[in-house]
Design a protein around this motif. Structure first.
Motif, mmCIF file in Angstrom:
data_model
loop_
_atom_site.group_PDB
_atom_site.id
_atom_site.type_symbol
_atom_site.label_atom_id
_atom_site.label_comp_id
_atom_site.label_asym_id
_atom_site.label_seq_id
_atom_site.Cartn_x
_atom_site.Cartn_y
_atom_site.Cartn_z
ATOM 1 N N GLN A 1 -1.276 2.189 -13.558
ATOM 2 C CA GLN A 1 -2.265 3.258 -13.398
ATOM 3 C C GLN A 1 -2.223 3.798 -11.979
ATOM 4 O O GLN A 1 -1.764 3.146 -11.049
ATOM 5 N N PRO B 1 -3.561 -2.349 3.972
ATOM 6 C CA PRO B 1 -2.611 -3.152 3.196
ATOM 7 C C PRO B 1 -3.143 -3.630 1.857
ATOM 8 O O PRO B 1 -2.381 -4.132 1.037
ATOM 9 N N THR C 1 0.178 8.679 -11.474
ATOM 10 C CA THR C 1 0.442 7.257 -11.693
ATOM 11 C C THR C 1 1.736 6.791 -11.027
ATOM 12 O O THR C 1 2.011 5.601 -11.002
ATOM 13 N N GLU D 1 0.813 -1.194 0.000
ATOM 14 C CA GLU D 1 0.000 0.000 0.000
ATOM 15 C C GLU D 1 0.859 1.261 0.000
ATOM 16 O O GLU D 1 1.993 1.241 0.478
ATOM 17 N N GLN E 1 -6.382 0.013 -7.888
ATOM 18 C CA GLN E 1 -5.133 0.308 -8.586
ATOM 19 C C GLN E 1 -4.876 -0.814 -9.568
ATOM 20 O O GLN E 1 -4.860 -1.991 -9.209
ATOM 21 N N LEU F 1 -7.667 -0.825 -2.452
ATOM 22 C CA LEU F 1 -7.092 -0.169 -1.292
ATOM 23 C C LEU F 1 -8.146 0.657 -0.571
ATOM 24 O O LEU F 1 -8.861 1.436 -1.188
ATOM 25 N N LEU G 1 -4.142 5.545 -8.555
ATOM 26 C CA LEU G 1 -5.259 5.154 -7.712
ATOM 27 C C LEU G 1 -6.525 5.822 -8.231
ATOM 28 O O LEU G 1 -6.540 7.035 -8.449
ATOM 29 N N ARG H 1 -5.981 -8.063 -2.989
ATOM 30 C CA ARG H 1 -5.819 -8.362 -4.419
ATOM 31 C C ARG H 1 -6.947 -9.302 -4.822
ATOM 32 O O ARG H 1 -7.002 -10.432 -4.356
ATOM 33 N N LYS I 1 -6.230 -10.755 2.205
ATOM 34 C CA LYS I 1 -5.148 -10.151 1.432
ATOM 35 C C LYS I 1 -5.282 -10.540 -0.039
ATOM 36 O O LYS I 1 -5.027 -9.737 -0.930
ATOM 37 N N TYR I 2 -5.659 -11.795 -0.289
ATOM 38 C CA TYR I 2 -5.879 -12.291 -1.644
ATOM 39 C C TYR I 2 -7.272 -12.906 -1.705
ATOM 40 O O TYR I 2 -7.686 -13.591 -0.776
ATOM 41 N N TYR J 1 -10.265 2.749 -3.177
ATOM 42 C CA TYR J 1 -9.605 2.958 -4.456
ATOM 43 C C TYR J 1 -9.330 1.597 -5.096
ATOM 44 O O TYR J 1 -9.204 0.586 -4.406
ATOM 45 N N PHE K 1 -6.138 -4.440 -7.578
ATOM 46 C CA PHE K 1 -5.661 -4.263 -6.203
ATOM 47 C C PHE K 1 -6.559 -3.199 -5.576
ATOM 48 O O PHE K 1 -6.623 -2.070 -6.063
#
Lengths: 107, 113
Positions: free
Chosen positions: B41, B106, A99, A43, B37, B90, B43, B109, B9-10, B35, B88
């Motif tokens: 790219q 953290p 980005t 993060e 990601q 966040l 966020l 994914r 986490k996954y 967000y 991902f």
């Protein structure tokens, strides 16, 4: 034009060098700006907040230039551990992020 | 220790299934954000909430839903309507006196096949 733009890099610099990144923003109403560090697959972590002209924390200095609408991050005496992607963000009521710029410090 | 936790986490899901991502914070922050990601790219803001029982769409809210029933919790549901859900994710929160200064969890994914 993107609201926040950064050079993606990578910037490859030798250990001990000074490196600077710029980040331009298009929204002139933006009041708050930030630099985050993001390691691979992790993060983002807040590095510095920039509310006025600038901020300094050890080897890191952030500057805000409202006339030209950019913020910069200067890293002095680069360490291998500084290798990461650096995200800038800014905004008025919400933050828009760039980005990221990838930095690789080499021995 | 104060912080933001996201679980799992996954996460792996089949296409067509809804999935809910958890985000909890004990920082006593008022605002919370989601967000996504994608590689290469930045966020992108999905949803945000500044107070309990209120939330606003971000830039890419289509195919997502959220709730904010408690100050500490801001779960995100990725629905089957989201066309490209693999990313991902966040979660972040910010204090009321520095409302744009965000602290991230953290991340989760999510892989949808």
């Amino acid at each position: 034009r993107k609201e926040v733009e950064q050079d993606p890099g990578p910037f490859n610099v030798p250990e001990g060098a000074t490196v600077a990144f710029n980040c331009t923003y298009s929204n002139s109403a933006s009041q708050s700006f930030f630099w985050y560090r993001q390691d691979c697959r992790k993060e983002p972590k807040l590095l510095m907040s920039v509310y006025s002209s600038g901020n300094e924390d050890g080897r890191f200095t952030a500057q805000l230039n409202r006339a030209s609408q950019y913020i910069s991050l200067l890293i002095r005496d680069s360490k291998l551990s500084d290798s990461a992607t650096y995200l800038c963000g800014g905004g008025y009521q919400k933050v828009t992020f760039g980005t990221g710029t990838k930095l690789q410090v080499i021995p | 220790d104060g912080g933001i936790t996201q679980s799992p986490k996954y996460l792996f899901r089949k296409e067509g299934q809804n999935v809910t991502l958890s985000c909890e914070q004990n920082l006593n922050h008022d605002a919370m954000y989601w967000y996504r990601q994608d590689p290469g790219q930045g966020l992108r803001l999905i949803y945000y909430s500044q107070i309990v029982n209120d939330f606003q769409k971000g830039d890419i809210a289509e195919g997502y839903s959220v709730s904010r029933e408690k100050k500490e919790s801001f779960p995100l549901t990725v629905t089957s309507a989201q066309k490209n859900p693999t990313a991902f994710y966040l979660c972040a929160s910010s204090p009321v006196d520095r409302s744009l200064e965000q602290y991230f969890g953290p991340g989760t994914r999510l892989t949808v096949t």
